[in-house]
Design a protein around this motif. Structure first.
Motif, short mmCIF file in Angstrom:
data_model
loop_
_atom_site.label_atom_id
_atom_site.label_comp_id
_atom_site.label_asym_id
_atom_site.label_seq_id
_atom_site.Cartn_x
_atom_site.Cartn_y
_atom_site.Cartn_z
N GLY A 1 0.44 10.60 -10.84
CA GLY A 1 -0.56 11.27 -10.03
C GLY A 1 0.01 12.12 -8.91
O GLY A 1 1.20 12.41 -8.86
N PRO A 2 -0.83 12.51 -7.96
CA PRO A 2 -0.46 13.49 -6.94
C PRO A 2 0.46 12.96 -5.85
O PRO A 2 1.04 13.73 -5.12
CB PRO A 2 -1.82 13.88 -6.34
N ILE A 3 0.59 11.63 -5.74
CA ILE A 3 1.48 11.05 -4.73
C ILE A 3 2.03 9.75 -5.28
O ILE A 3 1.29 8.89 -5.75
CB ILE A 3 0.74 10.84 -3.38
N PHE A 4 3.35 9.63 -5.30
CA PHE A 4 3.97 8.42 -5.83
C PHE A 4 5.29 8.15 -5.10
O PHE A 4 5.78 9.00 -4.34
CB PHE A 4 4.18 8.49 -7.34
N THR A 5 5.82 6.96 -5.32
CA THR A 5 7.02 6.51 -4.62
C THR A 5 8.19 6.42 -5.59
O THR A 5 8.02 6.02 -6.74
CB THR A 5 6.79 5.12 -3.98
N MET A 6 9.36 6.81 -5.12
CA MET A 6 10.60 6.56 -5.84
C MET A 6 11.50 5.75 -4.90
O MET A 6 11.81 6.20 -3.79
CB MET A 6 11.29 7.87 -6.21
N GLN A 7 11.88 4.54 -5.33
CA GLN A 7 12.80 3.74 -4.53
C GLN A 7 14.21 4.01 -5.01
O GLN A 7 14.65 3.50 -6.03
CB GLN A 7 12.47 2.25 -4.64
N MET A 8 14.92 4.87 -4.30
CA MET A 8 16.26 5.30 -4.69
C MET A 8 17.28 4.54 -3.85
O MET A 8 17.71 4.98 -2.78
CB MET A 8 16.39 6.81 -4.48
N GLY A 9 17.67 3.35 -4.36
CA GLY A 9 18.54 2.50 -3.57
C GLY A 9 17.82 2.09 -2.30
O GLY A 9 16.71 1.57 -2.33
N GLN A 10 18.44 2.34 -1.17
CA GLN A 10 17.82 2.01 0.12
C GLN A 10 16.94 3.13 0.66
O GLN A 10 16.37 3.02 1.73
CB GLN A 10 18.89 1.66 1.16
N ARG A 11 16.84 4.21 -0.10
CA ARG A 11 16.05 5.36 0.35
C ARG A 11 14.68 5.33 -0.33
O ARG A 11 14.58 5.41 -1.55
CB ARG A 11 16.77 6.66 0.02
N THR A 12 13.64 5.22 0.49
CA THR A 12 12.27 5.28 -0.01
C THR A 12 11.81 6.73 0.02
O THR A 12 11.79 7.36 1.09
CB THR A 12 11.32 4.41 0.83
N ASP B 1 4.75 5.45 11.44
CA ASP B 1 4.02 4.98 10.27
C ASP B 1 2.62 5.59 10.25
O ASP B 1 1.93 5.60 11.28
CB ASP B 1 3.90 3.45 10.29
N THR B 2 2.23 6.10 9.10
CA THR B 2 0.92 6.74 9.01
C THR B 2 0.38 6.57 7.58
O THR B 2 0.95 5.82 6.79
CB THR B 2 1.03 8.23 9.39
N GLU B 3 -0.70 7.25 7.28
CA GLU B 3 -1.28 7.20 5.95
C GLU B 3 -1.53 8.62 5.44
O GLU B 3 -1.75 9.53 6.22
CB GLU B 3 -2.61 6.42 5.95
N LEU B 4 -1.48 8.75 4.12
CA LEU B 4 -1.78 10.02 3.48
C LEU B 4 -2.31 9.71 2.08
O LEU B 4 -1.72 8.92 1.34
CB LEU B 4 -0.53 10.90 3.38
N GLY B 5 -3.45 10.30 1.74
CA GLY B 5 -4.04 10.07 0.43
C GLY B 5 -4.43 8.62 0.20
O GLY B 5 -4.49 8.18 -0.95
N GLY B 6 -4.67 7.89 1.29
CA GLY B 6 -5.05 6.49 1.17
C GLY B 6 -3.89 5.53 1.08
O GLY B 6 -4.09 4.32 0.92
N TYR B 7 -2.65 6.04 1.18
CA TYR B 7 -1.47 5.19 1.06
C TYR B 7 -0.67 5.20 2.36
O TYR B 7 -0.73 6.15 3.16
CB TYR B 7 -0.56 5.69 -0.07
N LYS B 8 0.12 4.16 2.54
CA LYS B 8 0.98 4.06 3.71
C LYS B 8 2.19 4.96 3.54
O LYS B 8 2.80 5.02 2.47
CB LYS B 8 1.43 2.62 3.91
N ILE B 9 2.56 5.66 4.61
CA ILE B 9 3.78 6.47 4.64
C ILE B 9 4.64 5.92 5.77
O ILE B 9 4.36 6.16 6.96
CB ILE B 9 3.48 7.97 4.89
N ASN C 1 0.81 -1.22 0.00
CA ASN C 1 0.00 0.00 0.00
C ASN C 1 0.84 1.27 0.00
O ASN C 1 0.37 2.33 0.40
CB ASN C 1 -0.99 0.03 1.18
N LEU C 2 2.09 1.20 -0.45
CA LEU C 2 2.83 2.42 -0.72
C LEU C 2 2.22 3.09 -1.95
O LEU C 2 1.57 2.44 -2.77
CB LEU C 2 4.31 2.10 -0.99
N PRO C 3 2.41 4.39 -2.13
CA PRO C 3 1.94 5.04 -3.35
C PRO C 3 2.55 4.39 -4.58
O PRO C 3 3.61 3.75 -4.50
CB PRO C 3 2.43 6.48 -3.18
N PRO C 4 1.90 4.52 -5.75
CA PRO C 4 2.43 3.89 -6.97
C PRO C 4 3.84 4.34 -7.27
O PRO C 4 4.27 5.43 -6.87
CB PRO C 4 1.45 4.34 -8.05
N SER C 5 4.58 3.48 -8.00
CA SER C 5 5.99 3.75 -8.25
C SER C 5 6.37 3.32 -9.65
O SER C 5 5.84 2.33 -10.16
CB SER C 5 6.85 3.00 -7.23
#
Length: 506
Positions: A68-79, A383-391, A32-36
């Motif tokens: 879209g308005p919220i997405f994930t970038m997996q930059m090595g070990q940095r989310t 850990d929390t949620e924003l825009g329906g996704y896990k942060i 449930n992370l934002p799309p990536s």
């Protein structure tokens, strides 16, 4: 295969299997992370970003259209969680401010200069940050202190006007950015240390602090710590630069302490009364969690000088670019200044509040050219949620605020420079602090908003008003202004603005 390729390729092969096992084992925690964008094992999206061969901020402009308005970038070990929507930004920073008010871990190089995150910008949300920020607000930007130090701005502005006039005579034109940086930096040095020092020393301090900002920009080990041993040379260079930073600022600190404690002022550089300099408050500050010493003083004062110099000088340069390119706007601004104080009258700080068109020009500049396209990295305290996704708490939460000012749903003709929108248009009533709603947040919003934003606005308005009152700014023949952007801590003009100045008829 060159050395860098060799260093990247073989460690990648060695750690690929271990990382893939880690990735698989912890997959449930990443649900449930934002799309990536699709990524690779071990490096995530890092290689794709590197292969783009352009700055990250320009890549994000494209990715937000697709994801879209919220997405994930997996930059090595940095989310990294990228947020571009104004409502989500407002929810995170204002409505749920304490939840997103912390900072993520710093890289080893950043820690060299922040003394273990002992700085207002980088400190984690907690007692140390509260103490440092409260002291800063009280001792540097309170109305009483701003008024008490107005003579510093007057002195620096007078020097500024003399300097650009001399440069115009000697060179035939004025380079805006270098002059504005020097003037703002001189103000902030005097506010911090209560000292008037030579332009040569100001330039030296400015150049070192610029090096600090550049060396702390993200590097490969920030995303893949396994490569840290390969960057020992960069770490060594950072430590050497830190020594030079201390060497140029510690003498100012010691001279000020001698002035405060013993009344000594042997070289006459201490000009502010005791208690009026920011460093005076740090001498007696005792945070509950740590003791402050000379290295912490250097870090805290450098933070003020660096942040205030770049953002203010950059904004003035972009504003003058549009005034040079649109003489009608410049003349309208000049007319307002003359109506307020006269052609040769002194522009005082209280006069700025009587110039709505000046305010509109500056706000439109900040909208069209925000100093940073991202806010400084945030982190959720849990850990929390924003825009329906896990942060996740360990994620880097990045607010891409440039899109807010470019969004045609929020602004009519967002690519057009039109100050009038702040007088009778979609900019009327816009809160640049983002407290009521987020339409532009050049200084951030919520708990971690830049605490000196009002001081920065004062410096920008004063400098711009003085420059337009004294001179008409026109393009250099056969060398029109180039609005191409590049990134150098702030988003600056790739080719610094040069302009001719014509004295106004008095």
């Amino acid at each position: 295969m060159d050395f860098i390729d060799f260093c990247l390729f073989f460690p990648t092969l060695i750690f690929l299997r271990l990382w893939w096992r880690y990735w698989s084992r912890n997959a449930s925690h990443r649900k449930n992370l934002p799309p990536s964008p699709p990524g690779w094992p071990l490096v995530g999206n890092l290689i794709q970003v590197i292969l783009q061969r352009r700055h990250f901020i320009f890549l994000i402009r494209d990715l937000h259209k697709k994801y879209g308005p919220i997405f994930t970038m997996q930059m090595g070990q940095r989310t990294m969680i990228i947020i571009t929507d104004s409502k989500l930004i407002h929810e995170a920073l204002v409505q749920r401010g304490p939840e997103f008010a912390s900072r993520p871990p710093d890289s080893p190089i950043r820690l060299v200069f922040s003394m273990g995150k002992c700085a207002i910008n980088s400190a984690e949300y907690g007692p140390l940050w509260r103490t440092l920020r409260r002291n800063f607000v009280t001792e540097l930007i309170s109305p009483m202190r701003v008024k008490q130090c107005s003579w510093i701005r007057k002195w620096a502005m007078e020097n500024h006007m003399k300097r650009i006039k001399t440069e115009s005579v000697e060179n035939g034109f004025v380079e805006v950015m270098s002059n504005c940086r020097l003037t703002i930096c001189s103000i902030l040095i005097c506010l911090c240390f209560g000292a008037k020092i030579s332009e040569e020393r100001i330039k030296h301090i400015e150049s070192i602090l610029k090096e600090v900002m550049l060396i702390t920009s993200p590097k490969l080990p920030d995303f893949l710590p396994i490569f840290t041993p390969l960057f020992r040379r960069q770490v060594k260079e950072a430590k050497e630069l830190r020594k030079r930073q201390l060497q140029c600022l510690v003498p100012l600190i010691r001279n000020r302490r001698n002035f405060v404690e013993k009344g000594e002022n042997n070289n006459g550089e201490m000009v502010s009364p005791i208690g009026a300099a920011y460093i005076d408050s740090l001498f007696k500050l005792e945070p509950a969690t740590r003791q402050l010493g000379e290295e912490e003083y250097v870090t805290l004062c450098s933070e003020v000088i660096s942040a205030g110099t770049d953002t203010s000088a950059t904004t003035v340069e972009w504003a003058l670019l549009h005034l040079v390119m649109n003489q009608e706007i410049q003349e309208k601004l000049y007319k307002e200044i003359v109506e307020c104080v006269g052609k040769g009258g002194e522009i005082k700080e209280e006069d700025i509040e009587k110039m709505p068109y000046l305010d509109a020009v500056v706000k439109e500049t900040l909208r069209r050219h925000p100093p940073g396209h991202f806010l400084l990295s945030h982190a959720a305290i849990k850990d929390t949620e924003l825009g329906g996704y896990k942060i996740p708490a360990e994620a880097y939460v990045e607010f891409y605020t440039a899109w807010v000012t470019e969004n045609p749903d929020l602004w009519s003709d967002p690519g057009e420079f039109r100050p009038e929108r702040f007088l009778h248009g979609d900019g009327v009533g816009v809160d640049i602090t983002g407290t009521r709603a987020v339409k532009m947040v050049p200084f951030g919003a919520g708990r971690r908003i830049c605490p000196a934003w009002s001081l920065g606005m004062l410096h920008i308005n004063l400098l711009l008003a003085r420059m337009v009152q004294a001179f008409k700014w026109v393009p250099v023949p056969d060398s029109p202004p180039d609005p191409t952007e590049t990134y150098a801590f702030t988003v600056v003009m790739k080719n610094p603005l040069k302009a001719l100045i014509l004295p106004r008829v008095k």
